[in-house]
Design a protein around this motif. Structure first.
Motif, mmCIF file in Angstrom:
data_model
loop_
_atom_site.group_PDB
_atom_site.id
_atom_site.type_symbol
_atom_site.label_atom_id
_atom_site.label_comp_id
_atom_site.label_asym_id
_atom_site.label_seq_id
_atom_site.Cartn_x
_atom_site.Cartn_y
_atom_site.Cartn_z
ATOM 1 N N GLY A 20 -2.551 6.629 -2.992
ATOM 2 C CA GLY A 20 -3.869 6.147 -2.586
ATOM 3 C C GLY A 20 -4.949 7.153 -2.932
ATOM 4 O O GLY A 20 -5.040 7.627 -4.065
ATOM 5 N N THR A 78 4.816 -0.502 -8.505
ATOM 6 C CA THR A 78 3.424 -0.101 -8.707
ATOM 7 C C THR A 78 2.752 -0.997 -9.731
ATOM 8 O O THR A 78 3.390 -1.830 -10.383
ATOM 9 C CB THR A 78 3.341 1.366 -9.153
ATOM 10 N N GLY A 106 0.827 -1.209 0.000
ATOM 11 C CA GLY A 106 0.000 0.000 0.000
ATOM 12 C C GLY A 106 0.854 1.249 0.000
ATOM 13 O O GLY A 106 1.583 1.517 0.948
ATOM 14 N N LEU A 140 1.532 6.289 -6.705
ATOM 15 C CA LEU A 140 1.512 6.311 -5.248
ATOM 16 C C LEU A 140 0.516 7.363 -4.755
ATOM 17 O O LEU A 140 0.131 8.258 -5.498
ATOM 18 C CB LEU A 140 2.906 6.626 -4.718
ATOM 19 N N ASP A 187 2.251 -1.560 -4.572
ATOM 20 C CA ASP A 187 0.926 -0.952 -4.690
ATOM 21 C C ASP A 187 0.259 -1.449 -5.960
ATOM 22 O O ASP A 187 0.896 -1.531 -7.022
ATOM 23 C CB ASP A 187 1.015 0.572 -4.708
ATOM 24 N N THR A 220 -3.202 -1.247 3.700
ATOM 25 C CA THR A 220 -4.144 -1.512 2.623
ATOM 26 C C THR A 220 -5.574 -1.286 3.098
ATOM 27 O O THR A 220 -5.852 -1.310 4.298
ATOM 28 C CB THR A 220 -3.999 -2.981 2.170
#
Length: 453
Positions: A40, A236, A7, A38, A33, A265
């Motif tokens: 979120g 990623t 995450g 990056l 991820d 996560t």
């Protein structure tokens, strides 16, 4: 020494940064991820060639985590505060000032609600301290049930729902008292004789300090600084598919053998990865539901006749499709300096996520039309950008505090596994920063502790 962080949101990036500072340059820190970027649900886009946050755009100012982190990373000059304007609430087809002296919209007295609710509701609020209150210190209930019973449905729908919708993309019906309003629950547990007394006890003392803070050039600058300082390897567009015990450490596919893992996560992903190593924790995490939302950023001519307020929240039951508007150029002085007026329209709540499937054109049209309705202004966007957030926010439902306690208890004995993220102890950025810091500290301590015989 190899540590995996699953995450790459703010929780995971803070964990990576803290692990680097604790473990030094030789540690192999890998951030995995499933997304292509990056951050979120923090994302800074470009509107008119300049940065604008299209996810969270502020943080609670009374918490120290974000200002401290900005200072540590040499970004103190990026810290900004709002202009101090108050929002409006659209209820009953008209705009009203957001009531003062409330706790997440729950009033401390009847007078604060005058104009927003009808006279019968005002009388009910005023008489509430004289009614017997039933509250079980070992129990929980949804916010709506408590507020509607004590103060009436209009208070829940016109004052509480608009605020909970902004924080959780939920409503008073989907959010539990203990998780969302711990101070209120504590006052009730302590024997407050009425909801009015409990609200008064839970309200923070008056202060002139800004309630919120922000970052001048968007969360992008913080995310980039954390990634640089963490000096990690970032992988990623690659989901973690399996977590299993190894004779020493853990196996995390597709990375392979690692000494420790931070799961930063969303709850459903955490549940899947814990399925075979902590099934009780996995069951508890799987019960946490997520809400989706959409942000539409509008760039308008500078002379657009927007009200002199920070935003417009929408009560439950209104005919509008948007749930809120942030009048960004009114709210933030640094954005007022730009050549166009900026507005963010928000759509989607738990249980009502149809807007996620609308086309960009339909979302922009809905944002434009609804903004014209609530402001009375001619809305003619120069530019519009749509940002979708599927499953973006955990719902802090009834029993959430107990559920998190169960997850943490069931994973406490897993040496080298730590959890972080917005579903644990707060959805705001400061709470996420704190969760990443705690996970990193525990991992570093477990790796430096003598091996168990």
């Amino acid at each position: 020494m190899r540590i995996a962080i699953v995450g790459g949101g703010i929780s995971g990036l803070v964990a990576a940064y803290r692990l680097r500072t604790r473990l030094g340059a030789d540690a192999d820190i890998v951030v995995l991820d499933r997304a292509e970027r990056l951050g979120g649900i923090l994302y800074t886009g470009d509107v008119g060639g300049e940065p604008l946050d299209l996810g969270a755009e502020a943080f609670v100012g009374r918490r120290p985590e974000v200002p401290a982190l900005l200072g540590e990373l040499g970004l103190t000059d990026q810290l900004v505060t709002p202009a101090g304007r108050r929002p409006l609430v659209w209820a009953g087809g008209a705009a009203h000032p957001l009531p003062p002296r409330t706790l997440m919209g729950i009033p401390s007295d009847a007078e604060t609600m005058r104009g927003l609710v009808d006279d019968d509701t005002l009388d009910r609020i005023a008489a509430e301290p004289d009614r017997a209150l039933t509250w079980y210190p070992d129990g929980d209930q949804d916010v709506y049930s408590l507020v509607a019973d004590r103060f009436g449905a209009q208070v829940a729908e016109r004052s509480v729902d608009p605020l909970l919708g902004g924080v959780y993309a939920g409503s008073s019906r989907s959010i539990g008292v203990r998780a969302a309003l711990p101070g209120l629950a504590a006052a009730l547990d302590a024997g407050a004789p009425s909801l009015t007394h409990a609200v008064a006890a839970a309200l923070p003392p008056p202060s002139d300090a800004p309630v919120f803070g922000g970052i001048r050039d968007g969360y992008r600058v913080l995310l980039d600084a954390l990634a640089d300082a963490a000096a990690a390897r970032f992988v990623t567009a690659t989901p973690a598919t399996r977590l299993a015990r190894a004779s020493r450490g853990w196996v995390l596919d597709p990375l392979g053998l690692v000494d420790a893992v931070v799961l930063a996560t969303p709850a459903p992903v955490t549940a899947r990865l814990l399925r075979y190593v902590a099934p009780k924790a996995a069951d508890a995490a799987a019960g946490i539901e997520l809400s989706s939302s959409v942000v539409v950023a509008l760039s308008l001519p500078q002379d657009t006749a927007l009200p002199d307020n920070s935003g417009i929240l929408v009560a439950t039951g209104e005919s509008l499709r948007a749930k809120a508007f942030t009048l960004s150029s009114r709210k933030w002085p640094h954005l007022a300096e730009r050549e166009t007026a900026l507005v963010r329209a928000s759509f989607g709540k738990f249980g009502d996520e149809a807007a996620l499937s609308w086309s960009d054109a339909d979302l922009i049209a809905a944002a434009t039309e609804d903004l014209a309705t609530v402001t009375g202004a001619v809305i003619d966007p120069v530019e519009a950008i749509v940002q979708r957030w599927p499953g973006g926010l955990a719902q802090y439902a009834v029993g959430h505090v107990d559920r998190i306690a169960e997850i943490e208890s069931a994973t406490a004995e897993l040496d080298g596994i730590e959890l972080a993220g917005a579903y644990l102890h707060g959805v705001g950025v400061p709470a996420c920063v704190a969760s990443g810091e705690t996970a990193a500290r525990r991992i570093a301590e477990s790796l430096s502790a003598p091996a168990k015989s």
